[in-house]
Design a protein around this motif. Structure first.
Motif, PDB file in Angstrom:
ATOM      1  N   ALA A   1       0.817  -1.218   0.000  1.00  0.00           N
ATOM      2  CA  ALA A   1       0.000   0.000   0.000  1.00  0.00           C
ATOM      3  C   ALA A   1       0.849   1.266   0.000  1.00  0.00           C
ATOM      4  O   ALA A   1       0.429   2.304  -0.541  1.00  0.00           O
ATOM      5  N   LEU A   2       2.040   1.205   0.628  1.00  0.00           N
ATOM      6  CA  LEU A   2       2.894   2.387   0.783  1.00  0.00           C
ATOM      7  C   LEU A   2       4.331   2.032   0.383  1.00  0.00           C
ATOM      8  O   LEU A   2       5.222   1.948   1.230  1.00  0.00           O
ATOM      9  N   PRO A   3       4.566   1.794  -0.904  1.00  0.00           N
ATOM     10  CA  PRO A   3       5.896   1.331  -1.325  1.00  0.00           C
ATOM     11  C   PRO A   3       7.028   2.315  -1.031  1.00  0.00           C
ATOM     12  O   PRO A   3       8.189   1.897  -0.922  1.00  0.00           O
ATOM     13  N   ASP A   4       6.724   3.591  -0.883  1.00  0.00           N
ATOM     14  CA  ASP A   4       7.767   4.588  -0.644  1.00  0.00           C
ATOM     15  C   ASP A   4       7.851   5.026   0.822  1.00  0.00           C
ATOM     16  O   ASP A   4       8.632   5.923   1.147  1.00  0.00           O
ATOM     17  N   ALA A   5       7.055   4.400   1.679  1.00  0.00           N
ATOM     18  CA  ALA A   5       7.011   4.822   3.081  1.00  0.00           C
ATOM     19  C   ALA A   5       8.149   4.207   3.884  1.00  0.00           C
ATOM     20  O   ALA A   5       8.716   3.174   3.518  1.00  0.00           O
ATOM     21  N   LEU A   6       8.471   4.855   4.984  1.00  0.00           N
ATOM     22  CA  LEU A   6       9.408   4.302   5.960  1.00  0.00           C
ATOM     23  C   LEU A   6       8.601   3.467   6.946  1.00  0.00           C
ATOM     24  O   LEU A   6       7.733   3.993   7.648  1.00  0.00           O
ATOM     25  N   LEU A   7       8.868   2.168   6.996  1.00  0.00           N
ATOM     26  CA  LEU A   7       8.152   1.255   7.883  1.00  0.00           C
ATOM     27  C   LEU A   7       9.086   0.840   9.009  1.00  0.00           C
ATOM     28  O   LEU A   7      10.180   0.332   8.762  1.00  0.00           O
ATOM     29  N   ILE A   8       8.646   1.048  10.238  1.00  0.00           N
ATOM     30  CA  ILE A   8       9.489   0.755  11.399  1.00  0.00           C
ATOM     31  C   ILE A   8       8.765  -0.225  12.307  1.00  0.00           C
ATOM     32  O   ILE A   8       7.684   0.082  12.846  1.00  0.00           O
ATOM     33  N   ASP A   9       9.342  -1.396  12.486  1.00  0.00           N
ATOM     34  CA  ASP A   9       8.845  -2.390  13.440  1.00  0.00           C
ATOM     35  C   ASP A   9       9.375  -1.988  14.818  1.00  0.00           C
ATOM     36  O   ASP A   9      10.559  -2.146  15.101  1.00  0.00           O
TER      37      ASP A   9
END
Length: 589
Positions: free
Chosen positions: A68-76
């Motif tokens: 859904a957000l290929p350019d987002a920064l995803l932080i676990d």
């Protein structure tokens, strides 16, 4: 038609998925639509936190976020800032103990399992990002950042247990292959308590709730306003939670046939009203969203429980209704529940598991084992139990424990400390206090569990709690069918059926062919339609829509409802109907 089905009861009428319908104007999104909506939120707000309940599928969550957000920064947040599995194991080891079943209640807050400096480092990454940011995982909102949106990915405890049976580990634990009882213990005494305390801080600030009980690709999303509206609605009208059913080594065939459930070889248990375990289903414009029933207890304790019950128990639902099915099955384990002082000092619980057996059905030779036989020698009984525990000999239960004949609509009262178990060929509606795992088994009739492993025996705990003065005569006079007439009117009779004076729950039974007046009197009421096909619960002033219940269905009437009536309807018209109603003593206005 099943040989167990009572005369006049409609096959298949039992509702296995009761819903609470939200009014028009509320919206739910599913699957791709849900993720597109979250994508738009993250893009417009810059950053969002998706705080999850432990047991949620974080791998699946990340996969959907990446799509859904290929350019987002995803932080676990768990990988970025939580303590290591070894550190967590060391911290909680004293609360887990070596026992397979019993630990000690842990009251730590979630932030004790996070590194503060690493949380602050995550916050700096969020504030400095030039692309949309999603921080996700259990504890995402612990990050000290200004999030543009807050989402709770919620999960029911029963779903967690099903996933664990399939090999899922506990939170940040390397125990996927561990004994399921130990996984549940870790959840019950540590993780779920901590998760609920953390979740209670989020309800007022939630922008969205994500139903994580299904595949993340199919997850459902509603607004925080819709969640709060659904919970408010439930707190002001009768409702049912979602029952769940489970097989067992002693399980029977009554529920399988009468309630028309599943295709397991047997079903032993049904949790039909255990808000700590059960779910609520919200029908939002035709989309059914599942959430833990505890959310209602946490957000509306006064309306649900009543002021006095809330003052006594806090935001905890104190009454449990469940089914124990041994029809064409076997005896339950011979057992005893802890006294209040014992459960408090040993396990950190504030009240104990007093209970009773109400017989919905019974075979010709059905019995309930209850209390010690007059004149037995406690030392001899202990020696026989310890010998049986070694496998050297069977325990001759009938030599030491009373076996009272049991028939339909009998009620057996079981205050803590009383030796007991339901025998074979019985269908029990168990009415009890809520601490549901505190059963000290003494003898399990030489069986192993469905997993092929002997079920745990807790003789030392049991022997420390048996009340040896509850002999045959005392038990018969105090615990067997203590029925007292209370009132009657045109087409109805009210009876008191217990519980014992040591127990905090009062139970009333109504037989009726016409309308019966009820009132919550300022405390929550829990009822079951124990006789007859169908009834309707109505408000004399029209404050809630008529609520139809069917045979064997348990339902909750919140304290805030006040006056309500119950009368036969549909297939129940022309029948004599019966309900049992439980409430907390001493809390009525």
């Amino acid at each position: 038609m099943s040989r167990y089905l009572p005369t006049g009861v409609v096959p298949g009428a039992y509702d296995k998925a009761p819903t609470i319908g939200l009014p028009d104007g509320h919206v739910a999104w599913s699957g791709p639509q849900a993720w597109a909506h979250l994508s738009g939120l993250a893009t417009s707000e810059g950053s969002i936190a998706i705080d999850t309940y432990p047991g949620s599928d974080l791998v699946g969550l990340r996969r959907q976020l990446m799509l859904a957000l290929p350019d987002a920064l995803l932080i676990d947040v768990e990988e970025a800032a939580a303590l290591s599995p070894d550190e967590i194991d060391q911290i909680i080891s004293s609360h887990l103990t070596d026992d397979r079943v019993f630990g000690i209640m842990d009251h730590r807050p979630l932030h004790d399992f996070y590194d503060r400096s690493r949380l602050e480092a995550v916050a700096r990454r969020v504030e400095q990002a030039t692309t949309p940011v999603v921080v996700y995982g259990w504890g995402a909102t612990l990050v000290p950042a200004s999030f543009g949106g807050v989402v709770l990915a919620d999960l029911a405890r029963w779903e967690i247990q099903k996933r664990q049976r399939g090999g899922a580990p506990n939170w940040r634990a390397n125990n996927g292959g561990e004994d399921q009882l130990r996984k549940v213990k870790r959840g019950f005494f540590v993780e779920w308590r901590m998760a609920d305390r953390h979740k209670r801080t989020l309800f007022d600030r939630l922008d969205f709730l994500l139903d994580a009980n299904i595949s993340m690709s199919e997850a459902k999303l509603i607004t925080g306003d819709s969640l709060r509206a659904g919970l408010q609605l439930a707190a002001t009208r009768p409702f049912r939670v979602v029952p769940f059913f489970d097989p067992g080594v002693w399980g029977g065939q009554w529920m399988k046939n009468v309630l028309e459930i599943g295709d397991e070889q047997n079903y032993a248990w049904c949790f039909d009203c255990v808000p700590e375990e059960n779910s609520l289903l919200l029908d939002v414009a035709g989309t059914v969203v599942e959430l833990p029933a505890l959310n209602l207890v946490f957000t509306h304790p006064r309306e649900l429980l009543g002021e006095k019950t809330f003052a006594r128990f806090g935001a905890e639902f104190p009454i449990r209704f469940d089914f124990l099915d041994t029809m064409a099955g076997g005896n339950l384990s011979l057992q005893v529940h802890p006294l209040t002082d014992y459960i408090h000092n040993r396990f950190g619980m504030t009240y104990t598991q007093d209970e009773s057996y109400y017989l919905l059905d019974a075979g010709i030779d059905a019995v309930v084992y209850l209390g010690i036989r007059d004149g037995i020698d406690p030392i001899a009984m202990e020696e026989a139990l310890r010998t049986a525990a070694t496998g050297a000999a069977s325990f001759r239960a009938d030599d030491f424990v009373n076996a009272f004949p049991a028939k339909k609509h009998d009620h057996f009262l079981i205050p803590a400390g009383t030796v007991h178990c339901s025998g074979a060929d019985s269908m029990v509606l168990e009415i009890s206090a809520t601490p549901y795992i505190f059963t000290f088994k003494m003898w399990d009739w030489g069986r192993v569990g469905l997993d092929g492993i002997p079920r745990p025996i807790h003789l030392d705990h049991a022997l420390a709690n048996i009340q040896w003065d509850r002999g045959t005569d005392w038990t018969r006079r105090n615990l067997v069918n203590q029925v007292e007439p209370v009132a009657s009117g045109d087409g109805w009779v009210e009876e008191r059926t217990g519980l014992h004076e040591f127990e905090f729950i009062e139970v009333r039974r109504h037989w009726f062919t016409d309308r019966v007046q009820h009132h919550t009197n300022g405390t929550v009421n829990v009822l079951n339609l124990v006789e007859g096909a169908e009834a309707v619960v109505e408000s004399p002033t029209g404050t809630f829509e008529p609520f139809v219940v069917h045979y064997a269905e348990t339902f909750i009437v919140p304290a805030a409802v006040g006056a309500y009536t119950i009368r036969p309807t549909g297939a129940g018209i022309g029948q004599r109907l019966g309900t049992v109603k439980a409430f907390v003593r001493g809390t009525q206005r």
